[in-house]
Design a protein around this motif. Structure first.
Motif, PDB file in Angstrom:
ATOM      1  N   GLU A 294       3.555   6.093  -5.534  1.00  0.00           N
ATOM      2  CA  GLU A 294       3.528   6.270  -6.982  1.00  0.00           C
ATOM      3  C   GLU A 294       2.360   7.136  -7.432  1.00  0.00           C
ATOM      4  O   GLU A 294       2.506   7.971  -8.316  1.00  0.00           O
ATOM      5  CB  GLU A 294       3.442   4.909  -7.672  1.00  0.00           C
ATOM      6  CG  GLU A 294       4.684   4.069  -7.517  1.00  0.00           C
ATOM      7  CD  GLU A 294       4.503   2.654  -8.046  1.00  0.00           C
ATOM      8  OE1 GLU A 294       3.371   2.295  -8.438  1.00  0.00           O
ATOM      9  OE2 GLU A 294       5.499   1.918  -8.049  1.00  0.00           O
ATOM     10  N   LYS A 295       1.219   6.941  -6.814  1.00  0.00           N
ATOM     11  CA  LYS A 295       0.005   7.604  -7.287  1.00  0.00           C
ATOM     12  C   LYS A 295      -0.198   9.005  -6.706  1.00  0.00           C
ATOM     13  O   LYS A 295      -0.638   9.911  -7.406  1.00  0.00           O
ATOM     14  CB  LYS A 295      -1.203   6.726  -6.954  1.00  0.00           C
ATOM     15  CG  LYS A 295      -2.471   7.149  -7.625  1.00  0.00           C
ATOM     16  CD  LYS A 295      -3.553   6.120  -7.456  1.00  0.00           C
ATOM     17  CE  LYS A 295      -4.799   6.531  -8.208  1.00  0.00           C
ATOM     18  NZ  LYS A 295      -5.844   5.539  -8.104  1.00  0.00           N
ATOM     19  N   HIS A 296       0.130   9.200  -5.420  1.00  0.00           N
ATOM     20  CA  HIS A 296      -0.219  10.452  -4.743  1.00  0.00           C
ATOM     21  C   HIS A 296       0.971  11.210  -4.165  1.00  0.00           C
ATOM     22  O   HIS A 296       0.776  12.144  -3.390  1.00  0.00           O
ATOM     23  CB  HIS A 296      -1.200  10.166  -3.599  1.00  0.00           C
ATOM     24  CG  HIS A 296      -2.467   9.515  -4.049  1.00  0.00           C
ATOM     25  ND1 HIS A 296      -3.409  10.160  -4.816  1.00  0.00           N
ATOM     26  CD2 HIS A 296      -2.939   8.262  -3.860  1.00  0.00           C
ATOM     27  CE1 HIS A 296      -4.413   9.341  -5.059  1.00  0.00           C
ATOM     28  NE2 HIS A 296      -4.152   8.170  -4.501  1.00  0.00           N
ATOM     29  N   ARG A 297       2.223  10.796  -4.483  1.00  0.00           N
ATOM     30  CA  ARG A 297       3.424  11.434  -3.933  1.00  0.00           C
ATOM     31  C   ARG A 297       3.417  11.420  -2.402  1.00  0.00           C
ATOM     32  O   ARG A 297       3.773  12.391  -1.756  1.00  0.00           O
ATOM     33  CB  ARG A 297       3.567  12.878  -4.420  1.00  0.00           C
ATOM     34  CG  ARG A 297       3.850  13.031  -5.881  1.00  0.00           C
ATOM     35  CD  ARG A 297       4.095  14.465  -6.268  1.00  0.00           C
ATOM     36  NE  ARG A 297       3.450  15.466  -5.475  1.00  0.00           N
ATOM     37  CZ  ARG A 297       2.236  15.968  -5.671  1.00  0.00           C
ATOM     38  NH1 ARG A 297       1.514  15.536  -6.658  1.00  0.00           N
ATOM     39  NH2 ARG A 297       1.746  16.902  -4.899  1.00  0.00           N
ATOM     40  N   GLN A 298       2.982  10.312  -1.808  1.00  0.00           N
ATOM     41  CA  GLN A 298       2.954  10.173  -0.354  1.00  0.00           C
ATOM     42  C   GLN A 298       4.009   9.167   0.092  1.00  0.00           C
ATOM     43  O   GLN A 298       4.216   8.154  -0.564  1.00  0.00           O
ATOM     44  CB  GLN A 298       1.590   9.695   0.133  1.00  0.00           C
ATOM     45  CG  GLN A 298       0.497  10.715  -0.024  1.00  0.00           C
ATOM     46  CD  GLN A 298      -0.822  10.195   0.498  1.00  0.00           C
ATOM     47  OE1 GLN A 298      -1.008   9.001   0.646  1.00  0.00           O
ATOM     48  NE2 GLN A 298      -1.738  11.104   0.756  1.00  0.00           N
TER      49      GLN A 298
ATOM     50  N   THR B  45       3.840   1.636  -1.250  1.00  0.00           N
ATOM     51  CA  THR B  45       4.406   1.800  -2.585  1.00  0.00           C
ATOM     52  C   THR B  45       3.361   2.338  -3.555  1.00  0.00           C
ATOM     53  O   THR B  45       3.652   3.203  -4.386  1.00  0.00           O
ATOM     54  CB  THR B  45       4.949   0.453  -3.098  1.00  0.00           C
ATOM     55  OG1 THR B  45       5.878  -0.047  -2.144  1.00  0.00           O
ATOM     56  CG2 THR B  45       5.620   0.604  -4.442  1.00  0.00           C
ATOM     57  N   ARG B  46       2.139   1.853  -3.428  1.00  0.00           N
ATOM     58  CA  ARG B  46       1.055   2.294  -4.305  1.00  0.00           C
ATOM     59  C   ARG B  46       0.743   3.783  -4.102  1.00  0.00           C
ATOM     60  O   ARG B  46       0.611   4.527  -5.073  1.00  0.00           O
ATOM     61  CB  ARG B  46      -0.186   1.438  -4.048  1.00  0.00           C
ATOM     62  CG  ARG B  46      -1.188   1.478  -5.144  1.00  0.00           C
ATOM     63  CD  ARG B  46      -2.272   0.411  -5.017  1.00  0.00           C
ATOM     64  NE  ARG B  46      -2.890   0.344  -3.708  1.00  0.00           N
ATOM     65  CZ  ARG B  46      -2.787  -0.700  -2.871  1.00  0.00           C
ATOM     66  NH1 ARG B  46      -2.097  -1.756  -3.224  1.00  0.00           N
ATOM     67  NH2 ARG B  46      -3.373  -0.697  -1.698  1.00  0.00           N
ATOM     68  N   VAL B  47       0.643   4.237  -2.849  1.00  0.00           N
ATOM     69  CA  VAL B  47       0.340   5.656  -2.609  1.00  0.00           C
ATOM     70  C   VAL B  47       1.528   6.544  -2.958  1.00  0.00           C
ATOM     71  O   VAL B  47       1.348   7.697  -3.333  1.00  0.00           O
ATOM     72  CB  VAL B  47      -0.139   5.921  -1.160  1.00  0.00           C
ATOM     73  CG1 VAL B  47      -1.417   5.194  -0.866  1.00  0.00           C
ATOM     74  CG2 VAL B  47       0.926   5.621  -0.149  1.00  0.00           C
TER      75      VAL B  47
ATOM     76  N   THR C 248       2.453  13.805   2.446  1.00  0.00           N
ATOM     77  CA  THR C 248       2.291  14.168   1.047  1.00  0.00           C
ATOM     78  C   THR C 248       3.333  15.220   0.703  1.00  0.00           C
ATOM     79  O   THR C 248       3.420  16.253   1.369  1.00  0.00           O
ATOM     80  CB  THR C 248       0.884  14.735   0.784  1.00  0.00           C
ATOM     81  OG1 THR C 248      -0.085  13.775   1.226  1.00  0.00           O
ATOM     82  CG2 THR C 248       0.682  15.022  -0.690  1.00  0.00           C
TER      83      THR C 248
ATOM     84  N   LYS D  79       0.829  -1.202   0.000  1.00  0.00           N
ATOM     85  CA  LYS D  79       0.000   0.000   0.000  1.00  0.00           C
ATOM     86  C   LYS D  79       0.864   1.253   0.000  1.00  0.00           C
ATOM     87  O   LYS D  79       0.568   2.227  -0.688  1.00  0.00           O
ATOM     88  CB  LYS D  79      -0.922   0.006   1.213  1.00  0.00           C
ATOM     89  CG  LYS D  79      -1.851   1.204   1.235  1.00  0.00           C
ATOM     90  CD  LYS D  79      -2.770   1.195   2.423  1.00  0.00           C
ATOM     91  CE  LYS D  79      -3.628   2.442   2.435  1.00  0.00           C
ATOM     92  NZ  LYS D  79      -4.494   2.488   3.612  1.00  0.00           N
TER      93      LYS D  79
END
Length: 94
Positions: free
Chosen positions: A24-28, A20-22, A81, A18
């Protein structure tokens, strides 16, 4: 706030699917932080340690799991973020 306190706030990056996913997607970026750390302290610690600009900080407490030989400790997770154009690379690969 003194520099020693800033380095005690961030315990470690929390690497997971999770996370890694955030990233890549949300710069978090997800960190394990001290239980008594506030959002303002986490923001200052990340900006000071990694020389980046933080846009927002979200926190949550994770309850420790019961185990046969006792109980794991509670810990605090922080979703940081980053502002556009800023990034933190933990892999060390250029």
């Amino acid at each position: 706030m003194n520099e020693a306190k800033l380095f005690e706030i961030i315990r470690a990056p929390h690497i997971s699917e999770k996370g890694t996913r955030v990233a890549e997607k949300h710069r978090q970026i997800v960190f394990k932080v001290a239980l008594d750390a506030s959002k303002d302290e986490i923001r200052a610690a990340v900006e000071h340690a990694f020389s980046v600009k933080v846009q927002a900080v979200r926190t949550l407490r994770v309850k420790g799991k019961p185990k046969r030989q006792g109980h794991r400790k509670d810990w605090k997770k922080s979703y940081v973020t980053l502002a556009p154009g800023h990034d933190i690379d933990f892999t060390g690969v250029a």
